[in-house]
Write an enzyme that holds these catalytic residues in place. Structure first.
Site, short mmCIF file in Angstrom:
data_model
loop_
_atom_site.label_atom_id
_atom_site.label_comp_id
_atom_site.label_asym_id
_atom_site.label_seq_id
_atom_site.Cartn_x
_atom_site.Cartn_y
_atom_site.Cartn_z
N ARG A 183 16.68 6.68 2.18
CA ARG A 183 16.30 5.28 2.31
C ARG A 183 17.07 4.53 1.23
NH1 ARG A 183 9.91 5.30 2.11
NH2 ARG A 183 10.33 6.96 0.59
N GLU A 208 1.19 -2.22 3.91
CA GLU A 208 1.52 -1.80 2.55
C GLU A 208 2.70 -2.60 2.03
OE1 GLU A 208 2.43 2.36 3.01
OE2 GLU A 208 4.50 1.97 3.66
N HIS A 226 9.43 -2.35 2.89
CA HIS A 226 9.04 -2.29 1.48
C HIS A 226 9.98 -3.16 0.64
CE1 HIS A 226 6.36 -0.24 -1.47
NE2 HIS A 226 7.08 -1.06 -2.20
N ASN A 229 -4.51 3.84 7.32
CA ASN A 229 -4.17 4.37 6.01
C ASN A 229 -4.40 3.38 4.89
OD1 ASN A 229 -2.59 5.86 8.12
ND2 ASN A 229 -2.08 7.11 6.35
N ASP A 282 11.85 1.59 -1.71
CA ASP A 282 10.87 0.67 -2.31
C ASP A 282 11.51 -0.16 -3.42
OD1 ASP A 282 9.11 2.24 -0.70
OD2 ASP A 282 8.81 3.61 -2.38
#
Length: 314
Positions: free
Chosen positions: A291, A193, A257, A156, A13
């Site tokens: 990640r 998201e 992200h 979600n 992120d």
């Protein structure tokens, strides 16, 4: 050119902000999800070796004491803010994913110095799972943009926008801009998201991420005219296909992200995103640290639309 080497390993992120002081500021989710970490450097290339400063740590218990996710550092109305999501301790909710959104503030010119003040929860008026907040200013209005669950909509999270009264309080009700609907948005999980805003060529672009956070994770795009009413869902166009997705050929999996920043020339838009370099995740994917943060230049077509290309190619 293949961009197969991460800029910073084990930082998901990722958010890079180029401030007026000439420094790049970097924050991201750390693998332990227990703190907000910020570093700064005069160039993007120097961020990996810059000291990482822990500016805020989660309390041991309470409503925001677990799983600090996706911090973003912004300079809004004369002060530094980090927006993040956190979950309550499980003795409160007895469920893992009950995140709400929060802000901390620092009035020092350099956010690696001075004190960070906890400003409380960003209340959207909807008491459900929410995360991935970002802010941007357009025509003098500060906007809040985030992902949140609607109990009446399958999935979600959806994407919402609202004007802000202060950098930690909303001024108006949430307006939904996008929900998971296309096949590529609902692989594993129904998710919209991680929104990020880019202004260029007379348009406001919102990139976002969708599907499960494995190799199915991919990025989509919304845009509106810069003169449109950004709080009118009809002003926004949504692409039916993803703009960035797994590159199996070179082994860059689940890109998403993202954030946008600018190169040292002040004009080149740089795409900042995370991805994995393998697919066989051992154990709970939530706690897999691999990640990594990648950065590459964004390109543009003749119509002034961004060209994301492949995560493995500059």
């Amino acid at each position: 050119m293949h961009t197969l080497t991460p800029l910073i390993e084990q930082r998901a992120d990722p958010f890079i902000y180029k401030h007026s002081d000439g420094y790049y500021y970097f924050t991201a989710s750390v693998p332990e999800y227990d703190r907000i970490e910020v570093r700064r450097a005069p160039t993007i290339a120097e961020l990996p070796s810059a000291p990482a400063v822990d500016v805020w740590r989660k309390p041991d218990s309470g409503p925001y004491s677990e799983l600090l996710w996706a911090p973003e550092i912004h300079f809004n109305q004369g002060a530094w803010y980090v927006y993040f999501a956190a979950a309550p301790s499980r003795e409160i909710k007895h469920k893992l994913f009950q995140h709400r959104m929060y802000a901390v503030r620092n009035t020092s010119p350099n956010p690696l110095e001075g004190e960070w003040e906890f400003m409380g929860q960003i209340d959207t008026g909807i008491d459900t799972f929410c995360l991935d907040a970002t802010t941007f200013t357009h025509d003098g209005v500060l906007y809040y943009l985030w992902a949140q669950k609607d109990e009446a909509i399958e999935g979600n999270s959806n994407l919402y926008i609202a004007p802000m009264a202060t950098p930690w309080q909303l001024k108006g009700p949430p307006v939904m801009l996008s929900k998971p609907e296309f096949g590529w948005e609902i692989r594993g999980f129904w998710v919209n998201e991680g929104p990020s805003v880019l202004k260029r060529n007379g348009k406001i672009f919102i990139s976002y991420s969708a599907s499960a956070t494995d190799e199915n994770y991919a990025m989509g795009l919304l845009w509106a005219d810069e003169n449109a009413d950004l709080l009118d869902p009809a002003a926004w166009t949504k692409l039916a296909e993803p703009v960035l997705q797994t590159c199996y050929e070179y082994g860059i999996y689940g890109p998403g992200h993202n954030s946008f920043t600018y190169g040292e020339d002040g004009d080149t838009v740089m795409l900042v995103y995370h991805a994995r370099t393998y697919t066989e995740i051992v154990g709970d994917p939530l706690w897999n640290p691999d990640r990594h943060t990648f950065v590459k230049p964004l390109r543009w077509d003749e119509q002034g639309m961004p060209v994301f290309g492949r995560p493995s190619l500059a």
